[in-house]
Design a protein around this motif. Sequence first.
Motif, mmCIF file in Angstrom:
data_model
loop_
_atom_site.group_PDB
_atom_site.id
_atom_site.type_symbol
_atom_site.label_atom_id
_atom_site.label_comp_id
_atom_site.label_asym_id
_atom_site.label_seq_id
_atom_site.Cartn_x
_atom_site.Cartn_y
_atom_site.Cartn_z
ATOM 1 N N GLU A 18 -6.166 88.113 32.121
ATOM 2 C CA GLU A 18 -5.893 87.744 30.728
ATOM 3 C C GLU A 18 -4.993 86.513 30.654
ATOM 4 O O GLU A 18 -5.227 85.604 29.843
ATOM 5 N N LEU A 19 -3.957 86.474 31.481
ATOM 6 C CA LEU A 19 -3.015 85.362 31.432
ATOM 7 C C LEU A 19 -3.611 84.079 31.988
ATOM 8 O O LEU A 19 -3.366 82.991 31.447
ATOM 9 N N PHE A 20 -4.410 84.187 33.058
ATOM 10 C CA PHE A 20 -5.077 82.997 33.582
ATOM 11 C C PHE A 20 -6.035 82.425 32.539
ATOM 12 O O PHE A 20 -6.192 81.212 32.417
ATOM 13 N N ALA A 21 -6.709 83.306 31.803
ATOM 14 C CA ALA A 21 -7.622 82.849 30.760
ATOM 15 C C ALA A 21 -6.866 82.102 29.665
ATOM 16 O O ALA A 21 -7.353 81.102 29.132
ATOM 17 N N LEU A 22 -5.671 82.572 29.327
ATOM 18 C CA LEU A 22 -4.888 81.965 28.250
ATOM 19 C C LEU A 22 -4.152 80.706 28.677
ATOM 20 O O LEU A 22 -4.125 79.705 27.937
ATOM 21 N N HIS A 23 -3.550 80.736 29.867
ATOM 22 C CA HIS A 23 -2.611 79.682 30.262
ATOM 23 C C HIS A 23 -3.037 78.897 31.500
ATOM 24 O O HIS A 23 -2.354 77.927 31.856
ATOM 25 N N GLY A 24 -4.110 79.302 32.147
ATOM 26 C CA GLY A 24 -4.504 78.636 33.383
ATOM 27 C C GLY A 24 -3.747 79.192 34.574
ATOM 28 O O GLY A 24 -2.836 80.019 34.441
ATOM 29 N N PHE A 25 -4.109 78.709 35.758
ATOM 30 C CA PHE A 25 -3.489 79.217 36.986
ATOM 31 C C PHE A 25 -2.085 78.645 37.161
ATOM 32 O O PHE A 25 -1.140 79.353 37.461
ATOM 33 N N LEU A 54 -3.695 86.583 44.664
ATOM 34 C CA LEU A 54 -3.943 87.264 43.382
ATOM 35 C C LEU A 54 -5.062 86.546 42.630
ATOM 36 O O LEU A 54 -5.969 87.191 42.079
ATOM 37 N N ILE A 55 -5.010 85.222 42.585
ATOM 38 C CA ILE A 55 -6.079 84.456 41.933
ATOM 39 C C ILE A 55 -7.420 84.767 42.580
ATOM 40 O O ILE A 55 -8.418 85.021 41.906
ATOM 41 N N ASN A 56 -7.452 84.751 43.904
ATOM 42 C CA ASN A 56 -8.697 85.029 44.619
ATOM 43 C C ASN A 56 -9.239 86.414 44.280
ATOM 44 O O ASN A 56 -10.452 86.598 44.080
ATOM 45 N N GLU A 57 -8.349 87.400 44.213
ATOM 46 C CA GLU A 57 -8.793 88.772 43.960
ATOM 47 C C GLU A 57 -9.288 88.961 42.526
ATOM 48 O O GLU A 57 -10.150 89.810 42.276
ATOM 49 N N VAL A 58 -8.763 88.186 41.588
ATOM 50 C CA VAL A 58 -9.293 88.233 40.217
ATOM 51 C C VAL A 58 -10.768 87.847 40.226
ATOM 52 O O VAL A 58 -11.596 88.470 39.539
ATOM 53 N N ARG A 111 -13.531 82.796 30.599
ATOM 54 C CA ARG A 111 -12.531 81.747 30.371
ATOM 55 C C ARG A 111 -11.799 81.390 31.651
ATOM 56 O O ARG A 111 -11.410 80.234 31.861
ATOM 57 N N VAL A 112 -11.624 82.367 32.530
ATOM 58 C CA VAL A 112 -11.023 82.086 33.838
ATOM 59 C C VAL A 112 -11.943 81.165 34.646
ATOM 60 O O VAL A 112 -11.473 80.238 35.317
ATOM 61 N N ARG A 125 -11.366 76.686 45.072
ATOM 62 C CA ARG A 125 -12.722 76.192 45.312
ATOM 63 C C ARG A 125 -13.173 76.497 46.741
ATOM 64 O O ARG A 125 -14.327 76.846 46.977
ATOM 65 N N ARG A 126 -12.246 76.366 47.680
ATOM 66 C CA ARG A 126 -12.580 76.688 49.070
ATOM 67 C C ARG A 126 -12.892 78.175 49.219
ATOM 68 O O ARG A 126 -13.846 78.567 49.901
ATOM 69 N N PHE A 127 -12.078 79.021 48.578
ATOM 70 C CA PHE A 127 -12.311 80.467 48.625
ATOM 71 C C PHE A 127 -13.677 80.816 48.049
ATOM 72 O O PHE A 127 -14.444 81.589 48.645
ATOM 73 N N LEU A 128 -14.004 80.263 46.886
ATOM 74 C CA LEU A 128 -15.283 80.568 46.242
ATOM 75 C C LEU A 128 -16.454 80.086 47.091
ATOM 76 O O LEU A 128 -17.480 80.767 47.193
ATOM 77 N N SER A 129 -16.295 78.925 47.713
ATOM 78 C CA SER A 129 -17.363 78.406 48.575
ATOM 79 C C SER A 129 -17.568 79.299 49.795
ATOM 80 O O SER A 129 -18.701 79.615 50.175
ATOM 81 N N GLU A 130 -16.460 79.730 50.387
ATOM 82 C CA GLU A 130 -16.549 80.569 51.591
ATOM 83 C C GLU A 130 -17.110 81.949 51.272
ATOM 84 O O GLU A 130 -17.885 82.513 52.057
ATOM 85 N N GLN A 131 -16.729 82.513 50.129
ATOM 86 C CA GLN A 131 -17.120 83.886 49.803
ATOM 87 C C GLN A 131 -18.503 83.982 49.171
ATOM 88 O O GLN A 131 -19.219 84.969 49.387
ATOM 89 N N TYR A 132 -18.871 82.971 48.376
ATOM 90 C CA TYR A 132 -20.095 83.092 47.570
ATOM 91 C C TYR A 132 -21.079 81.949 47.762
ATOM 92 O O TYR A 132 -22.140 81.949 47.131
#
Length: 208
Positions: A18-25, A54-58, A111-112, A125-132
């Motif tokens: 919720e907070l990342f969606a509102l305020h960014g990382f 925490l960001i990665n796990e979201v 929104r995140v 971006r590196r995490f998302l590329s490696e995981q997905y």
Amino acid sequence: MASTQFSTKDRILGAAEELFALHGFGGTSLRQVTSRADVNIAAVNYHFGSKENLINEVFRRRMDDMSRQRLALLERARREHPGELGPVLAAFVEPALALAGDRHGGGAFIRVIARAYAENNDSLRRFLSEQYGHVLREFARAIAGCVPHLDKEQLYWRLDFLSGALTYAMSDFGLIKRPAGVAEVAHRKRAADELIRFAAAGIKSDKT
């Protein structure tokens, strides 16, 4: 004890989303997360270790399930409709739009995702590329088999446009809103069908 730990971890993830969606990382502090989740900083450190994790796990909480659904549908499309582009695109589009329609935080997560596009977060971006990244590569191979006349560069341009159009559709910023009296599921199905037809026409178009 296990259920209590899960509940605490889930509260932290929900608050962070919720907070990342509102305020960014960058604009969200761990102190804000702990206050929203009603936990102490030790709980965040215990479950996640760092803000980066925490960001990665979201993302992992939502995208693991979506990726499994996409790959399962892709396997079925290849088996039941070999060489057909529409079912492959449906396997890519429909789970994403279902996630966007999830009443338990789906809108916040979209929104995140928008924040991930807007903010220059190389670690994420590196995490998302490696995981997905393997999911996108699998779809690229499947789509390439349906449009053998396209070279690799042309194919990837069109896949990039498809991903952008899908993200836009997920955010529900478009001109077409759900009409009164139309169920959310029906509206989402219409959106998926229209996007699949649009994408199929663009992807199959001959090179000029």
